[in-house]
Design an enzyme around this catalytic site. Structure first.
Site, short mmCIF file in Angstrom:
data_model
loop_
_atom_site.label_atom_id
_atom_site.label_comp_id
_atom_site.label_asym_id
_atom_site.label_seq_id
_atom_site.Cartn_x
_atom_site.Cartn_y
_atom_site.Cartn_z
CE1 TYR A 117 -72.40 55.09 100.32
CE2 TYR A 117 -71.12 56.71 101.51
CZ TYR A 117 -72.32 56.28 101.01
OH TYR A 117 -73.45 57.04 101.18
CD GLU A 124 -76.16 53.43 94.54
OE1 GLU A 124 -76.57 54.59 94.73
OE2 GLU A 124 -75.94 52.62 95.46
#
Length: 246
Positions: A117, A124
């Site tokens: 995660y 991103e």
């Protein structure tokens, strides 16, 4: 993805190679939000909605729209993270529906995210950051004044706001998953201790030890009142074996 890298020896062109499949499945992931809303899947609509919308945004409004950044290492980073995450997640769902869930799949489901995660979020954010110069130069998706609607919108500053939104959202989603992990995996440990206590009376100093309560010295007192068995002095495999034999 692996076959592409083996054949080409580079990550350049990987996004272009997988983009059709990626766009199809990430877009149809909107169904997951609907499934949560109508109760087919028992999970948070908000959490699922944030995760799905962020991926769709990255695919269509960043990687697809700004072709100059498609070969960035950060794009490959979040693609790899998404791939491993989805393989693990859907393997978990599939085996769960078959009522035959291997422990490793369950363990991976509730442990891989601890690393994946943060790595995906980093990929991103780095990709959006790499896109900023191109967005500022071209003015894409921006609306300047004057115009007939009398409103303005700057996609460049919008992306900066999106990047800052990760600051409050990431910890909330991350700790939500950590709580899920604790509830599932820790719950199994508590159940095992409860079963152990039912099968073997566990006492220390004459007081019963409740499941989940740590004690530096435990002894097994047989009903006959004979001297207890000091757990600390026994071989663990012998103790476990005695439990399994009941």
């Amino acid at each position: 993805m692996v076959r592409f890298y083996i054949q080409k020896g580079t990550h350049r062109g990987l996004f272009r190679s997988v983009q059709k499949t990626l766009k199809f499945f990430q877009t149809f992931a909107l169904l997951e939000v609907i499934h949560c809303a109508i109760g087919i899947v028992r999970t948070s609509v908000l959490v699922t909605g944030v995760q799905v919308s962020s991926r769709i945004f990255m695919v269509w409004f960043i990687a697809h729209s700004i072709k100059q950044i498609q070969n960035e290492e950060s794009v490959i980073l979040f693609l790899v993270v998404w791939t491993v995450t989805e393989i693990t997640r859907y393997s978990f769902y599939t085996f769960n529906l078959l009522n035959h869930l291997p422990y490793f799949i369950k363990w991976a489901r509730y442990n891989f995210f601890i690393i994946l995660y943060p790595a995906g979020v980093a990929g991103e954010l780095l990709t959006i950051y790499a896109a900023l110069p191109y967005v500022k130069k071209t003015g894409m998706f921006s609306l300047r004044l004057p115009n007939k609607y009398n409103v303005s919108f700057d996609y460049y500053y919008f992306l900066i706001i999106v990047m800052f939104s990760y600051v409050p959202l990431f910890p909330q989603l991350y700790f939500h998953m950590l709580r899920q992990r604790r509830r599932v995996l820790h719950g199994e440990a508590v159940l095992w201790r409860q079963t152990l206590c039912q099968m073997l009376p566990v006492r220390t100093g004459g007081a019963h030890i409740c499941p989940g309560t740590p004690s530096p010295h435990l002894s097994l007192l047989p009903p006959s009142g004979q001297p207890g068995i000091d757990i600390e002095s026994q071989n663990m495999s012998t103790t476990v074996g005695s439990v399994e034999s009941h």
